[in-house]
Design a protein around this motif. Sequence first.
Motif, mmCIF file in Angstrom:
data_model
loop_
_atom_site.group_PDB
_atom_site.id
_atom_site.type_symbol
_atom_site.label_atom_id
_atom_site.label_comp_id
_atom_site.label_asym_id
_atom_site.label_seq_id
_atom_site.Cartn_x
_atom_site.Cartn_y
_atom_site.Cartn_z
ATOM 1 N N ILE A 196 1.596 7.325 -41.791
ATOM 2 C CA ILE A 196 0.567 8.297 -41.438
ATOM 3 C C ILE A 196 1.215 9.543 -40.845
ATOM 4 O O ILE A 196 2.380 9.534 -40.458
ATOM 5 N N GLY A 197 0.447 10.603 -40.762
ATOM 6 C CA GLY A 197 0.943 11.861 -40.222
ATOM 7 C C GLY A 197 0.153 13.017 -40.810
ATOM 8 O O GLY A 197 -0.585 12.846 -41.777
ATOM 9 N N GLN A 198 0.312 14.196 -40.231
ATOM 10 C CA GLN A 198 -0.451 15.343 -40.699
ATOM 11 C C GLN A 198 0.026 15.780 -42.082
ATOM 12 O O GLN A 198 1.093 15.374 -42.551
ATOM 13 N N ASN A 199 -0.774 16.599 -42.752
ATOM 14 C CA ASN A 199 -0.377 17.119 -44.051
ATOM 15 C C ASN A 199 0.938 17.880 -43.925
ATOM 16 O O ASN A 199 1.118 18.687 -43.016
ATOM 17 N N VAL A 247 4.538 6.648 -37.954
ATOM 18 C CA VAL A 247 3.983 7.999 -37.839
ATOM 19 C C VAL A 247 5.082 9.007 -38.113
ATOM 20 O O VAL A 247 6.108 9.029 -37.415
ATOM 21 N N LEU A 248 4.869 9.852 -39.125
ATOM 22 C CA LEU A 248 5.817 10.917 -39.429
ATOM 23 C C LEU A 248 5.324 12.236 -38.842
ATOM 24 O O LEU A 248 4.121 12.518 -38.852
ATOM 25 N N HIS A 249 6.267 13.022 -38.344
ATOM 26 C CA HIS A 249 5.937 14.326 -37.766
ATOM 27 C C HIS A 249 7.094 15.275 -38.002
ATOM 28 O O HIS A 249 8.238 14.986 -37.618
ATOM 29 N N ALA A 285 0.847 14.914 -33.621
ATOM 30 C CA ALA A 285 1.029 14.731 -35.061
ATOM 31 C C ALA A 285 -0.285 14.880 -35.819
ATOM 32 O O ALA A 285 -0.390 14.465 -36.965
ATOM 33 N N ALA A 286 -1.288 15.500 -35.180
ATOM 34 C CA ALA A 286 -2.603 15.753 -35.797
ATOM 35 C C ALA A 286 -3.312 14.462 -36.191
ATOM 36 O O ALA A 286 -4.074 14.437 -37.158
#
Length: 588
Positions: free
Chosen positions: A352-355, A525-527, A550-551
Amino acid sequence: MEIAKADGESAKDIAIELTNLSYHYPNTEEAGLKNISLSVKKGKFIVLMGKTGAGKTTLSLCLNGLIPQLLGGKLTGQVKVAGRDVSKTPVQLMSKFLGLVLQDPETQLIGRTVEEDTAFGPRNLSVPLAEIQQKVDHTLEKVKLKGYNQRLTEELSGGEKQRLAIAGVLVMEPQVLVLDEPTSELDPIGRAEILATLDDLRKKKDLTILLLEHSSEDVIQTADEVVVISGGEIIWRGEPAQLFRNIPLLQQHGLRPLPVSLIGWRFYEKGWIPLDNIPLDIPSAERLIRTMLFKYGQGRKNFNVSQDRKYFSASEEKAVQVNNLSYQYNSDQPALSGINLTITAGEFVALIGQNGAGKTTLARHLNGLLQPTSGDVFVQGMNTKEYDTSDLSKTVGYVFQNPDHQIFSATVEKELAYGLKNAGFKDVEIKDRLNQVLKDTGLEQYRQVHPFTLGKGERQMIAVASILVLKPQILIIDEPTTGADWSGVQAIMTLIQQLHLSGTTIIMISHDMELVARYAQRVVVLHEGGILLDGHPREVFAKEKVLFEAAIVPPQLCRLSLRLRDIFQEIRLEPEEFTALLESEEIP
């Protein structure tokens, strides 16, 4: 069904007027729309909901004349938008008054760069160059794409493409805005930002908005009214609160209930609360649970979470090993930087993570679609630098974010058979696997149908089925539920869960935090191209402040748990974990 105007309405107050509207697509007997009458006042925010195939998109295409001017077919009745008879107004002229954002953003992107694409509409209306630049910059800022002007559209993430498609319509400053699931590929905060922008524009410029949407939590916060369509007919219209407290109605029409309302509905069924007390937001749910505990729970506190769901037990075998991975696209900053990640065989991992955080970029390294700028990626012990994608595909199945990127055959059956034939399977086994997967995915009725005549939800299921038929050891699935209604979401996720229980390693990219919390064993979580968090959903979703960077907004029930820390020792992921608290008590 005829829906009359409210008392005192005049023609100049009406933004959209549909009168006895019916439509048949070319060469079809079943009507896509059936005798629809709908009146929408100027400045209203109306949400159109219904199952996939209910007629929502068909109705939206009637509003600017694409139906029947471009798509043909037989249309009867009358469509008026901004006081204009759509049947007598060319599509290109209607674009001045009605902006339409399509379900698939890629079908609307024309320019090579973000700036070129946003400027396309104003240029075609001969707007002066200086004014175009000003409009473009202002609009890109509204959709959180400020500074992206020279970014290549082909290198944008799915969510960034959605923002750009919205910008291309907003820059035209229409009176009526129609959006077909415009935030389905956005991260949670991105969705909230876009909807807040739309609502702000509505209030400041008296903009009328018709939003086609499956997301219940977003709808409850923004809509003046909800219109439910089924089988091409309007079957319900009213305030969001009335709809989302009626769980049986939602289930009947394939609409997604709010998690907090499921808690309240359980209490309502037992006769503990009246219907109007069913919560629709987190503060109301918190008050309800505290009240119920005080009244019936005898001050009980610190309940342990019920045992986690049973999954296939991961082994010590490494399915994926990523060592110091970095990757850079041609025209951008590094998309990934120093990624180290181990996924063991049999795990269910959610990315998961923001665009633009790097989720899809990372996933595409796992089957060789992308090669590291530096570092190494091993899949089942194979270094992806040393194997072709065709070799890796025997081990790794990859379902793209946009199903249309992998569908190319003339029928559903041929689409599913293609990979099996290339892999050298014999006719008998091909037939057996096809029949089983068509049954498992509910696609039997579409066996001889061309995939592109079906809705996006069905096309997504076809893309999934075309990979499942190969029985990969590792399944990477990028936004598997985009475009699907609630029934479709449940069907896809049940199928993925069954695969996992049979031993398949699942790597799922998703912006749907409710699904991540319910199905994943582990969340990464990717950021900004790196790993920010990695752990069990209960651990990751408890870190609300870090996730905000991370939105990411934790699922509704996780946020509710955080407000009830004095009662719960751990984050709760499902409604049953709340209702069990009181159901164990003897309540009269």
